[in-house]
Design a protein around this motif. Structure first.
Motif, PDB file in Angstrom:
ATOM      1  N   VAL A  56       0.830  -1.197   0.000  1.00  0.00           N
ATOM      2  CA  VAL A  56       0.000   0.000   0.000  1.00  0.00           C
ATOM      3  C   VAL A  56       0.868   1.251   0.000  1.00  0.00           C
ATOM      4  O   VAL A  56       0.610   2.226  -0.737  1.00  0.00           O
ATOM      5  CB  VAL A  56      -0.952   0.002   1.211  1.00  0.00           C
ATOM      6  CG1 VAL A  56      -1.737   1.305   1.277  1.00  0.00           C
ATOM      7  CG2 VAL A  56      -1.898  -1.178   1.149  1.00  0.00           C
ATOM      8  N   VAL A  57       1.921   1.233   0.824  1.00  0.00           N
ATOM      9  CA  VAL A  57       2.814   2.389   0.900  1.00  0.00           C
ATOM     10  C   VAL A  57       3.500   2.619  -0.443  1.00  0.00           C
ATOM     11  O   VAL A  57       3.610   3.758  -0.928  1.00  0.00           O
ATOM     12  CB  VAL A  57       3.863   2.188   2.021  1.00  0.00           C
ATOM     13  CG1 VAL A  57       4.915   3.295   1.957  1.00  0.00           C
ATOM     14  CG2 VAL A  57       3.176   2.176   3.379  1.00  0.00           C
ATOM     15  N   ASN A  58       3.963   1.551  -1.084  1.00  0.00           N
ATOM     16  CA  ASN A  58       4.618   1.679  -2.395  1.00  0.00           C
ATOM     17  C   ASN A  58       3.643   2.216  -3.445  1.00  0.00           C
ATOM     18  O   ASN A  58       4.008   3.059  -4.276  1.00  0.00           O
ATOM     19  CB  ASN A  58       5.169   0.325  -2.848  1.00  0.00           C
ATOM     20  CG  ASN A  58       6.463  -0.038  -2.141  1.00  0.00           C
ATOM     21  OD1 ASN A  58       7.072   0.808  -1.489  1.00  0.00           O
ATOM     22  ND2 ASN A  58       6.871  -1.297  -2.235  1.00  0.00           N
ATOM     23  N   ALA A  59       2.410   1.718  -3.401  1.00  0.00           N
ATOM     24  CA  ALA A  59       1.413   2.180  -4.373  1.00  0.00           C
ATOM     25  C   ALA A  59       1.110   3.665  -4.175  1.00  0.00           C
ATOM     26  O   ALA A  59       1.058   4.441  -5.138  1.00  0.00           O
ATOM     27  CB  ALA A  59       0.134   1.352  -4.240  1.00  0.00           C
ATOM     28  N   ALA A  60       0.926   4.088  -2.893  1.00  0.00           N
ATOM     29  CA  ALA A  60       0.626   5.495  -2.616  1.00  0.00           C
ATOM     30  C   ALA A  60       1.806   6.382  -2.988  1.00  0.00           C
ATOM     31  O   ALA A  60       1.637   7.460  -3.586  1.00  0.00           O
ATOM     32  CB  ALA A  60       0.279   5.669  -1.134  1.00  0.00           C
ATOM     33  N   GLY A  61       3.011   5.940  -2.659  1.00  0.00           N
ATOM     34  CA  GLY A  61       4.204   6.716  -3.007  1.00  0.00           C
ATOM     35  C   GLY A  61       4.396   6.807  -4.507  1.00  0.00           C
ATOM     36  O   GLY A  61       4.748   7.876  -5.045  1.00  0.00           O
TER      37      GLY A  61
ATOM     38  N   ALA B 259       3.977  -2.438  -6.944  1.00  0.00           N
ATOM     39  CA  ALA B 259       2.854  -2.548  -6.024  1.00  0.00           C
ATOM     40  C   ALA B 259       1.726  -3.382  -6.616  1.00  0.00           C
ATOM     41  O   ALA B 259       1.129  -4.216  -5.928  1.00  0.00           O
ATOM     42  CB  ALA B 259       2.346  -1.153  -5.668  1.00  0.00           C
TER      43      ALA B 259
ATOM     44  N   LEU C  72       2.032   6.618  -6.778  1.00  0.00           N
ATOM     45  CA  LEU C  72       0.987   7.498  -7.311  1.00  0.00           C
ATOM     46  C   LEU C  72       1.340   8.964  -7.071  1.00  0.00           C
ATOM     47  O   LEU C  72       1.197   9.799  -7.967  1.00  0.00           O
ATOM     48  CB  LEU C  72      -0.358   7.161  -6.659  1.00  0.00           C
ATOM     49  CG  LEU C  72      -1.546   8.033  -7.055  1.00  0.00           C
ATOM     50  CD1 LEU C  72      -1.782   7.964  -8.560  1.00  0.00           C
ATOM     51  CD2 LEU C  72      -2.796   7.614  -6.292  1.00  0.00           C
ATOM     52  N   ALA C  73       1.817   9.274  -5.848  1.00  0.00           N
ATOM     53  CA  ALA C  73       2.184  10.652  -5.534  1.00  0.00           C
ATOM     54  C   ALA C  73       3.323  11.126  -6.434  1.00  0.00           C
ATOM     55  O   ALA C  73       3.295  12.246  -6.957  1.00  0.00           O
ATOM     56  CB  ALA C  73       2.601  10.757  -4.058  1.00  0.00           C
TER      57      ALA C  73
ATOM     58  N   LEU D 108       4.627   1.891  -8.880  1.00  0.00           N
ATOM     59  CA  LEU D 108       3.270   1.405  -9.115  1.00  0.00           C
ATOM     60  C   LEU D 108       3.270  -0.010  -9.676  1.00  0.00           C
ATOM     61  O   LEU D 108       2.461  -0.861  -9.280  1.00  0.00           O
ATOM     62  CB  LEU D 108       2.548   2.341 -10.095  1.00  0.00           C
ATOM     63  CG  LEU D 108       1.963   3.636  -9.528  1.00  0.00           C
ATOM     64  CD1 LEU D 108       1.418   4.493 -10.649  1.00  0.00           C
ATOM     65  CD2 LEU D 108       0.867   3.348  -8.513  1.00  0.00           C
TER      66      LEU D 108
END
Length: 554
Positions: free
Chosen positions: A6-11, A157, A13-14, A154
């Motif tokens: 989740v952290v990798n996906a959010a990072g 993730a 995306l950001a 992404l």
């Protein structure tokens, strides 16, 4: 769900969204006014507008930014609705370049080896260059590098996400087209970037989270979602901009609906093209191809109907000012018969006089409406004046008598006078507002007398043009106004000498006073011409003599 995923996906995306912002802003700065010039000069036909939209969107990598800019140009009157529609069609095709970039570069190369040198060059340009333009290029290149680094996060993730939840998830989601459409639409609305949303969908398909069919439906939803930017941008915009935003929505909805209806056939066509291009082993590349095919198909379907769409849109969101600026008596079929054209012209000139006297009358009475409302009315009168001039120019000259020719020339001059008096009305409004703040009593009273005399001349000029026996009354009213003008000018100068008002303010008030005088003069001239159609040549000659002997009168 695994927290690191989740952290990798959010990072990722950001980082991806930051990169898109840097690329868009940097490329706009580097391109300078070139993009605006391209949209202004290369949109003469809908087809050329399509290519301009494709090119500009491909350069700045942001269809939403190009759409908002196009709405701004329509808002400002730089390009017309018909020109802008072609640009909007082109932006949908141009935005597919991001999908191709992601699919062909983001998954077939070592991303870090590709992205880090570009990021290094971009940062070096940003730090070392002193010119704004080259620093903009540095931002764009840095964003380009971050784009692929975010994509790598992404990708990792989504691979982990698919491994944790299993392949069955893709099949379950694939059964709900409405869910997939909503997912793509919501992603674009939240990120305000269809390119970013589609890149995420491509990454999800490449990681095995979505099947090709499921991702294709979500891509259609993302494509429709990009209309949200246009809808938000026109909440307080002009009617023309609202029509363009609605045209954008209609185009994307129609394209998405057609793509859904023929989805099996489109997927078969895309599979055949992918096999021919030898990219069938890359789900991301196949989706990028689908994205391009269905957008190109949409342009091919809607472009022949663009004229009908524009006609329909022009009937919507009509403002009072637009109705004001649209001729009501100038029938194009009368241009072949000069006598009929002259009669129609006279009716339109009488209507223009009513509009002008209404606007000017409100100003002279001290109406306190919003300034932009007066600006819109002024623009509407200018548009009506242009339409009248174009009508006069289109009348057949080979069948025209000398009398009709003189009447048309007189009509053109009358139009000019009425346009000019409306154009000057904001300056009279400013003088009226300034008068209310003047504490010097003689100056204030002199200006008040001026406005009352102007209103009296206006009232006489607004009478029916066939009313006889009022020439002496009109002349006396204008002579009284002229005396009030001289008195007001003297009062302002005396107040400045006595230091009751500042010199700077005096100069401003004198300019506004002169514009107010010119406004009344233009209205009086127009009234003379409208009341004396049979003496057109005589009046034309007298006015020309006045303009030569008095530089203040034109």
């Amino acid at each position: 769900m695994n927290l690191p995923i989740v952290v990798n996906a959010a990072g990722g995306l950001a980082l991806f969204l930051l990169a898109m912002l840097m690329m868009t802003e940097g490329l706009k700065i580097f391109a300078g006014r070139g993009l605006k010039t391209l949209l202004e000069r290369w949109t003469s036909t809908p087809l050329r507008g399509v290519f301009a939209g494709m090119l500009v969107t491909g350069l700045v990598q942001a269809s939403a930014a190009v759409t908002v800019a196009t709405i701004g140009f329509v808002n400002a009157g730089v390009i017309t609705l018909r020109q802008a529609l072609g640009v909007i069609y082109g932006t949908n095709v141009g935005t597919t370049m991001t999908a191709w970039l992601v699919s062909l570069v983001g998954f077939d190369f070592d991303i870090e080896t590709f992205a880090l040198p570009i990021l290094t060059i971009g940062v070096a340009l940003r730090l070392l260059c002193t010119t704004k333009r080259w620093r903009g290029l540095g931002d764009a290149l840095a964003g380009f590098g971050l784009f692929f680094l975010g994509l790598a996060l992404l990708k990792g993730a989504f691979v982990g996400f698919a491994g944790n939840l299993g392949a069955g998830l893709s099949d379950d989601i694939a059964g709900g087209w409405l869910t997939l459409l909503g997912m793509g639409f919501l992603a674009t609305v939240l990120m305000q970037s269809s390119s970013a949303a589609i890149a995420i969908l491509l990454t999800a398909a490449s990681g095995g989270v979505l099947t090709t069919e499921a991702a294709a439906v979500a891509v259609i939803g993302a494509n429709v979602g990009t209309t949200s930017t246009a809808a938000i941008a026109v909440l307080r915009a002009t009617s023309a901009a609202k029509r363009l935003a609605l045209g954008h929505i209609v185009f994307n909805l129609a394209t998405g609906a057609v793509a859904l209806i023929i989805l099996p056939g489109m997927l078969w066509l895309v599979a055949a093209l992918a096999d021919w291009l030898d990219i069938e082993r890359s789900p991301a590349a196949v989706l990028a191809l689908f994205h391009s095919v269905f957008n190109i198909l949409g342009v091919l379907l809607i472009l022949p109907l663009s004229g009908y769409l524009a006609n329909g849109l022009e009937r919507l969101f009509r403002s009072a000012e637009e109705d004001l600026g649209r001729p009501q008596h100038l029938d194009p079929t009368t241009v072949a018969t000069p006598s009929l054209a002259a009669a129609a012209l006279r009716e339109e000139l009488l209507r223009l006089r009513v509009i002008a006297t209404h606007i000017v009358g409100a100003v002279l009475a001290g109406a306190r409406g919003p300034v932009n409302a007066l600006q819109r009315q002024t623009a509407a009168v200018a548009a009506l004046g242009d339409a009248i001039a174009a009508f006069i120019a289109s009348v057949r000259t080979d069948l025209m008598s000398a009398e009709i020719a003189a009447e048309l020339a007189q009509g053109l001059r009358t139009t000019r006078y009425l346009e000019e008096c409306v154009r000057l009305s904001p300056y009279a409004r400013e003088l009226h507002l300034a008068m209310e703040g003047i504490t010097d009593r003689p100056t204030r009273e002199a200006l008040q007398d001026l406005f009352e005399a102007a209103a009296a001349s206006l009232a006489l000029a607004a009478r029916a043009v066939d009313a006889a026996g009022h020439d002496a009354e009109r002349s006396a009213a204008f002579e009284h106004f002229e005396r009030c003008y001289e008195t007001a000018k003297t009062a302002l100068l005396q107040a400045a000498v006595a230091r009751h008002i500042t010199v700077d303010l005096t100069e401003t008030l004198l300019d506004q006073l002169r514009d107010t005088r010119r406004l009344v003069e233009q209205l009086v001239k127009a009234d003379r011409l409208l009341r004396s159609p049979s003496r057109a040549a005589e009046i034309e000659q007298r006015i020309m003599v006045e303009e030569v002997t008095d530089p203040a009168v034109t």
